[in-house]
Design an enzyme around this catalytic site. Structure first.
Site, PDB file in Angstrom:
ATOM      1  N   TYR A 184      -1.272  -8.054 -11.230  1.00 35.27           N
ATOM      2  CA  TYR A 184      -0.237  -7.947 -10.194  1.00 35.27           C
ATOM      3  C   TYR A 184       0.992  -8.782 -10.587  1.00 35.27           C
ATOM      4  O   TYR A 184       2.106  -8.283 -10.634  1.00 35.27           O
ATOM      5  CB  TYR A 184      -0.755  -8.494  -8.855  1.00 35.27           C
ATOM      6  CG  TYR A 184      -1.868  -7.702  -8.217  1.00 35.27           C
ATOM      7  CD1 TYR A 184      -3.165  -7.748  -8.739  1.00 35.27           C
ATOM      8  CD2 TYR A 184      -1.656  -6.918  -7.098  1.00 35.27           C
ATOM      9  CE1 TYR A 184      -4.201  -7.038  -8.148  1.00 35.27           C
ATOM     10  CE2 TYR A 184      -2.695  -6.203  -6.499  1.00 35.27           C
ATOM     11  CZ  TYR A 184      -3.955  -6.271  -7.026  1.00 35.27           C
ATOM     12  OH  TYR A 184      -4.968  -5.565  -6.448  1.00 35.27           O
ATOM     13  N   GLU A 224       0.841  -1.212   0.000  1.00 38.36           N
ATOM     14  CA  GLU A 224       0.000   0.000   0.000  1.00 38.36           C
ATOM     15  C   GLU A 224       0.875   1.260   0.000  1.00 38.36           C
ATOM     16  O   GLU A 224       0.559   2.239  -0.666  1.00 38.36           O
ATOM     17  CB  GLU A 224      -0.960  -0.003   1.193  1.00 38.36           C
ATOM     18  CG  GLU A 224      -1.855  -1.240   1.310  1.00 38.36           C
ATOM     19  CD  GLU A 224      -2.645  -1.588   0.059  1.00 38.36           C
ATOM     20  OE1 GLU A 224      -2.902  -0.685  -0.762  1.00 38.36           O
ATOM     21  OE2 GLU A 224      -2.982  -2.775  -0.112  1.00 38.36           O
TER      22      GLU A 224
HETATM   23 ZN   LIG Z   1      -2.372  -2.693  -5.060  1.00 40.63          ZN
END
Ligand SMILES: [Zn+2]
Length: 590
Positions: free
Chosen positions: A372, A285
């Site tokens: 990702y 994050e």
């Molecule tokens: Zn992320």
């Protein structure tokens, strides 16, 4: 001119929003926010001006004292409606009065029962990817950035926070009025607020944590490394542009791992494991402060630019803190999760591509590990072709040259060809970025810790269970990798043996529980049931509970009891979690 965004009605040829001054009055009883926005555009505009809304009531559109004509287009289930202001006639701004509905998909209204303290209600937003339009009219595309100021009126026993700079509050009888200012321009999906019984602990000069009072000690201990991580990340990517980096620990029913709201990351409380083992989630994050929040995907079709880059950044931070072996171990786990997702979609299907047309597709329905982990592998491949020193220079320049901008995959290709021409020629960009499946030249992630796990898995296939002392020194990530690679169904006596070997009853890592309980249920290890119920009543994170509910619904011994088990705890769960579990149970026919 940015490309037309398939998920927004906005037309940037008409101009774009530069600043919004908000006033919100929140009402927990009716579950609504009454709002007003004074919108300022980047230039005086002629003709119509289009905004996105979905399930939002527009009350009035004005300019000064005069009303402006406006109309709504047809209602699309994914996009919502186009709000068209008929003619701005050279104006550079307008005011809109609006009210949210209780069903607004960005607003999660929690009952006291759904919080940790169980005494006060709680509200939080989740605007990514296209939910901001259910809170306020906006050009709801990640290619439009604006600053904002906001005044938020809430019940006097609650505290409001926003992903913005707090300017303090004033008590006003039964209400408190909080003021905020967001000086850095953000896309609409990074608009965020939360209201609840919150307390604050400082972690470092630029970092701190907000949470319910009962969690303050635990949270402050778990996140003690945050300032150090921020410094490491700055070493890799350049100065931190958002002034503060605070964390907000969400109530137990929070359905996600984390959300990178700028200046204020929202985090699942399942990260509070008591051993700082899950800090990779914070690293992720935090890394979004550069990749995603600072350099942003121009449309959701370019999502890998946010998440592939952030996974790369996350593992570089982990490498700086724990060494390359640990980072590669996590990369192995990630690639395994990606392959599972690809097999679920079908290896030739669109969601296995890094970029594909999403017109008519809800961007949330195609989110998976692919952007990702395939994105991460692509960037590591580039890094190895260019060599790390050259790639590090490239990353610095890439971020520096695109600060506070939104870019497409094609912009990235053009930039890569200019800055790293040899690497760009040596890699098959078409295959990596646009074709389905997984390219053959994907880089390996050597890890001694990973090899140790593989050896134990091989032993297990040969009929030898690991001994307690074999795994006593294993990290959280190693145990997770082992559990992830175990078959989903084992002889029941193996489950009974593995339970103490991994110290499962005392283990506080809920992602371990989720894996082990799934296997135990499918293997008929029924003694696990009280612990399964304890997990499912306390944790709302979809990633943790979904595989367990799935196993319960698909296994003959547990199938008859799964519906009543879920109903016992339904009220504690978030609507997103409830919807996911309902879907799992329906599909399984219970
Ligand atoms: Zn992320």
């Amino acid at each position: 001119m940015p490309p037309r965004d398939p998920h927004s009605y906005s037309d940037l040829g008409q101009g774009s929003i530069r600043h919004i001054d908000f006033q919100f009055l929140m009402d927990f009883d009716s579950r609504t926010l009454s709002g007003r926005g004074a919108y300022e555009l980047d230039r005086p505009c002629q003709g119509p001006f289009d905004l996105d809304i979905r399930g939002l009531d527009v009350i009035a559109v004005r300019s000064g004292q005069g009303a402006l004509d406006w109309s709504l287009g047809p209602d699309d289930p994914i996009l919502g409606q186009r709000l068209r202001i008929a003619d701005l006639a050279g104006r550079q701004g307008f005011d809109i009065e609006f009210r949210t509905r209780p069903s607004a998909s960005a607003l999660q209204w929690l009952t006291p029962e759904q919080t940790g303290g169980r005494l006060h209600p709680y509200l939080f937003t989740q605007c990514q990817p296209i939910h901001a339009r259910t809170v306020f009219p906006c050009q709801d595309s990640p290619s439009v950035r604006f600053t904002y100021s906001a005044e938020l009126t809430v019940p006097s026993d609650l505290t409001a926070v926003m992903a913005a700079a707090g300017l303090g509050h004033r008590q006003d009888g039964h209400t408190r009025r909080f003021r905020f200012r967001m000086p850095q321009p953000i896309p609409s999906y990074l608009f965020a607020l939360a209201v609840g019984d919150l307390t604050f602990r400082e972690l470092g000069p630029r970092t701190g944590v907000y949470c319910e009072p009962g969690l303050a000690e635990k949270a402050a201990w778990e996140f003690a490394q945050t300032e150090e991580m921020l410094a490491k990340a700055e070493g890799l990517y350049g100065p931190y542009d958002w002034e503060r980096y605070d964390l907000l620990v969400m109530p137990p029913s929070f359905p996600y791992g984390g959300m990178e709201n700028p200046r204020l990351t929202f985090l699942t409380p399942t990260i509070l494991a008591g051993n700082r083992a899950l800090v990779n989630l914070i690293a992720h994050e935090l890394a979004h402060s550069w990749t995603g929040n600072l350099v942003t995907n121009a449309t959701w079709e370019d999502f890998w630019l946010n998440e592939g880059w952030t996974t790369y950044a996350e593992r570089r931070i982990i490498e700086a803190l724990e060494g390359a072996d640990g980072a590669n171990l996590r990369a192995q786990t990630g690639r395994n999760s990606m392959f599972r997702a690809m097999r679920r979609f079908g290896m030739d299907s669109d969601p296995t591509r890094l970029k594909f047309s999403q017109a008519g597709i809800d961007p949330e329905s195609v989110v998976s590990y692919v952007p990702y982990e395939k994105g991460y592998s692509f960037l590591v491949r580039l890094e190895r072709l260019a060599g790390r020193p050259a790639f590090d220079r490239f990353v610095h320049e890439y971020i520096g040259d695109h600060r506070f901008q939104s870019i497409t995959t094609e912009d990235f290709i053009e930039y890569l060809r200019r800055k790293l021409p040899q690497a760009a020629r040596a890699i098959d960009l078409q295959a990596w970025l646009y074709e389905p499946g997984f390219p053959d030249d994907a880089p390996p992630f050597p890890s001694r810790m990973g090899d140790d796990v593989s050896e134990r898995l091989f032993d297990y296939q040969e009929g030898r269970l690991p001994r307690r002392e074999d795994v006593a020194e294993w990290t959280t990530a190693q145990i997770y990798l082992f559990l992830q690679f175990l078959p989903r169904q084992l002889p029941v006596e193996d489950c009974r043996a593995l339970d103490p070997i991994f110290d499962m009853p005392k283990n506080r890592i809920v992602v371990h529980h989720s894996q082990f309980y799934e296997i135990s249920i499918r293997s008929g290890y029924r003694e696990i049931l009280p612990r399964v119920e304890a997990l499912l009543s306390a944790v709302g994170r979809v990633f943790v509970v979904a595989p367990v509910f799935q196993a319960l619904a698909e296994t003959s011994w547990s199938r008859p009891m799964v519906r009543s088990l879920f109903e016992r705890h339904r009220a504690r769960h978030h609507p997103i979690t409830v919807a996911t579990v309902d879907q799992i149970l329906q599909r399984a026919g219970v």
